[in-house]
Enzyme design. Structure first.
Site, PDB file in Angstrom:
ATOM      1  N   TRP A 187      17.701 -74.267  38.934  1.00 48.02           N
ATOM      2  CA  TRP A 187      17.547 -75.328  37.932  1.00 48.02           C
ATOM      3  C   TRP A 187      18.843 -76.131  37.927  1.00 48.02           C
ATOM      4  CZ3 TRP A 187      19.142 -74.686  32.281  1.00 48.02           C
ATOM      5  CH2 TRP A 187      18.699 -75.772  31.505  1.00 48.02           C
ATOM      6  N   ASP A 209      18.259 -65.465  33.208  1.00 47.77           N
ATOM      7  CA  ASP A 209      17.746 -66.650  32.515  1.00 47.77           C
ATOM      8  C   ASP A 209      16.227 -66.493  32.489  1.00 47.77           C
ATOM      9  OD1 ASP A 209      16.956 -69.085  31.563  1.00 47.77           O
ATOM     10  OD2 ASP A 209      18.046 -70.294  33.039  1.00 47.77           O
ATOM     11  N   LYS A 236       9.021 -73.220  26.521  1.00 48.17           N
ATOM     12  CA  LYS A 236       7.781 -73.256  27.321  1.00 48.17           C
ATOM     13  C   LYS A 236       6.725 -72.332  26.754  1.00 48.17           C
ATOM     14  CE  LYS A 236      10.922 -74.944  30.128  1.00 48.17           C
ATOM     15  NZ  LYS A 236      11.081 -76.124  30.871  1.00 48.17           N
TER      16      LYS A 236
END
Ligand code: KET
Length: 428
Positions: free
Chosen positions: A158, A239, A275
């Protein structure tokens, strides 16, 4: 007379000072060296999409879930939690570490409902400004207490990971992750990099649904990674921004973390509800660090709070209340689990549809990675130039690394998208 002179000269000084401040020359000189910042590779795509007037435009850039009509979704469990909260809560500050109830429920998702580490109070945890804020807090903590350390980041990752550790002034190293030819995991090189890193290194791992590749290690591979970390005494920061989006089941998606816990690692976890609860703009998440004992956990938590206090003092309350209301109520939690599965299933369905459409168009390329990769993204293998053509000729917006946010694909746009991909990949 002397007094008058003194007053007159002070007035004159004041006039010339205010004139200086007001003049455009003086104003502009403050920031004359500031250049425009480069566009963010992900959020910049959303900006460009919004500015495009074309009725055909498609946004498969940012990783944000859409329903089959391409509309943002607010989960039913969230709506119900909001109804329950409405009018009944005050707006006092949360403590520096955030909502204790929200953090408690969040830790259960990562460490397990009956985690001994939670019972033994070995987990130092604070509410964070979503997953980004959790990573940022950790990076700052790392810099403060292990100032000589570096962070190993997968290639690719990311894009914001690089910004986060750069701003915390932690030097970055990379480790192999993706194998472009097979469009899968480069496990052998990953293991070599873990082996060859100096003992006691910090590694950033994506817990599940790796962004941008959609490629995760298998359970067996996670076990091997964990063993190698053990042998080298490395620290793993997970993460976990997509818990539930890989398999549809948050419990299954925590497997990598559970393996590390079983093996007795001290780990860190950055969690996000952006999300999996669709709480993107609420900025609710959690950073936790598993410590040796309760005493250490108390110290670590107090230091994390010390980092938060001068930056934002304490985190926002509304999103945390939504989360704790949902996860604290067995019925609402069940509804949430059902809805997470629904989102994951729709994405899986769109993977099949996109692949089938490309195959039906007679593409000579292999598109099987679309259905083999998991989570929110498909790492398509398209080049930046091909992506540029998609945008210019078809008003399709995605990041230039070829990542397609499958969450933005719908039954309404999948044919259009497949056709455009076919055109730009066949003719270059
Ligand atoms: N980690 C990963 C791996 C990740 O993909 C994101 C968001 C985050 C953390 C942070 O999410 P937060 O909203 O802070 O909880 N990724 C998507 C959005 C973004 O870039 O901010 C994306 O990749 O599109």
């Amino acid at each position: 007379m002397a007094l008058w002179n003194a007053v007159a000269s002070r007035l004159a000084r004041h006039r010339s000072w205010t004139a200086g401040v007001g003049s455009s020359r003086a104003m502009s000189s403050w920031w004359h060296s500031v250049e425009p910042a480069p566009k963010d590779p992900i959020l910049g795509v959303t900006e460009a999409f919004l500015a495009d007037p074309s009725p055909d435009k498609v946004n498969v850039g940012v990783g944000a879930y859409r329903d089959d009509n391409g509309k943002p979704v607010v989960l039913e469990c969230v709506r119900e939690a909001e109804r329950r909260i409405a009018g009944s809560m005050n707006m006092e500050y949360l403590p520096m570490g955030g909502s204790v109830k929200m953090v408690e429920e969040t830790l259960k998702l990562a460490y397990g409902d009956n985690s001994e580490f939670i019972k033994d109070k070995r987990v130092a945890a604070v509410q964070a400004l979503s997953g980004t804020g959790a990573c940022r807090l950790f990076a700052e903590f790392q810099k403060r207490f292990r100032p000589e350390s570096q962070i190993y980041i997968p290639v690719p990752t990311w894009s914001n990971h690089h910004n986060i550790w750069r701003d915390a002034q932690v030097p970055q190293r990379t480790y192999h992750y993706y194998h472009a030819e097979s469009r899968g995991l480069d496990f052998a090189s990953l293991m070599d990099d873990v082996k060859n890193a100096p003992s006691g290194s910090f590694f950033l791992l994506h817990a599940c649904a790796h962004n941008p590749t959609g490629v995760d290690p298998s359970e067996e591979q996670w076990r091997e990674i964990s063993q190698q970390f053990k042998a080298k005494g490395h620290f793993a920061l997970f993460d976990m921004a997509y818990q539930g989006f890989a398999s549809g089941d948050p419990e299954r998606d925590a497997k990598s973390i559970r393996i590390f816990l079983e093996d007795g690692h001290s780990i860190g976890i950055a969690q996000s509800y952006a999300k999996n609860m669709g709480l993107y703009g609420q900025r609710v998440g959690c950073l936790s660090v598993l410590c040796e004992d309760e005493k250490q956990a108390v110290a670590v938590k107090s230091q994390l709070q010390m980092i938060a206090r001068p930056m934002y003092s304490n985190p926002p309350v509304h999103g945390a209340l939504i989360v704790s209301t949902i996860l604290g109520d067995p019925e609402l939690k069940q509804l949430w689990l059902k809805e997470v599965k629904g989102m994951a299933d729709r994405i899986i369905g769109m993977r099949t549809a996109l692949r089938e459409n490309l195959e039906n168009l007679g593409s000579s390329l292999s598109w099987k990675h679309i259905t083999e990769q998991i989570g929110m993204f498909c790492y398509s293998g398209m080049t930046p130039e091909q992506v540029d053509r998609l945008t210019k000729e078809f008003h399709i917006y995605m990041t230039r690394n070829g990542r397609i946010s499958m969450a933005g694909v719908t039954t309404g746009n999948v044919r259009y998208l497949a056709n455009a991909i076919h055109v730009v990949t066949e003719s270059t």
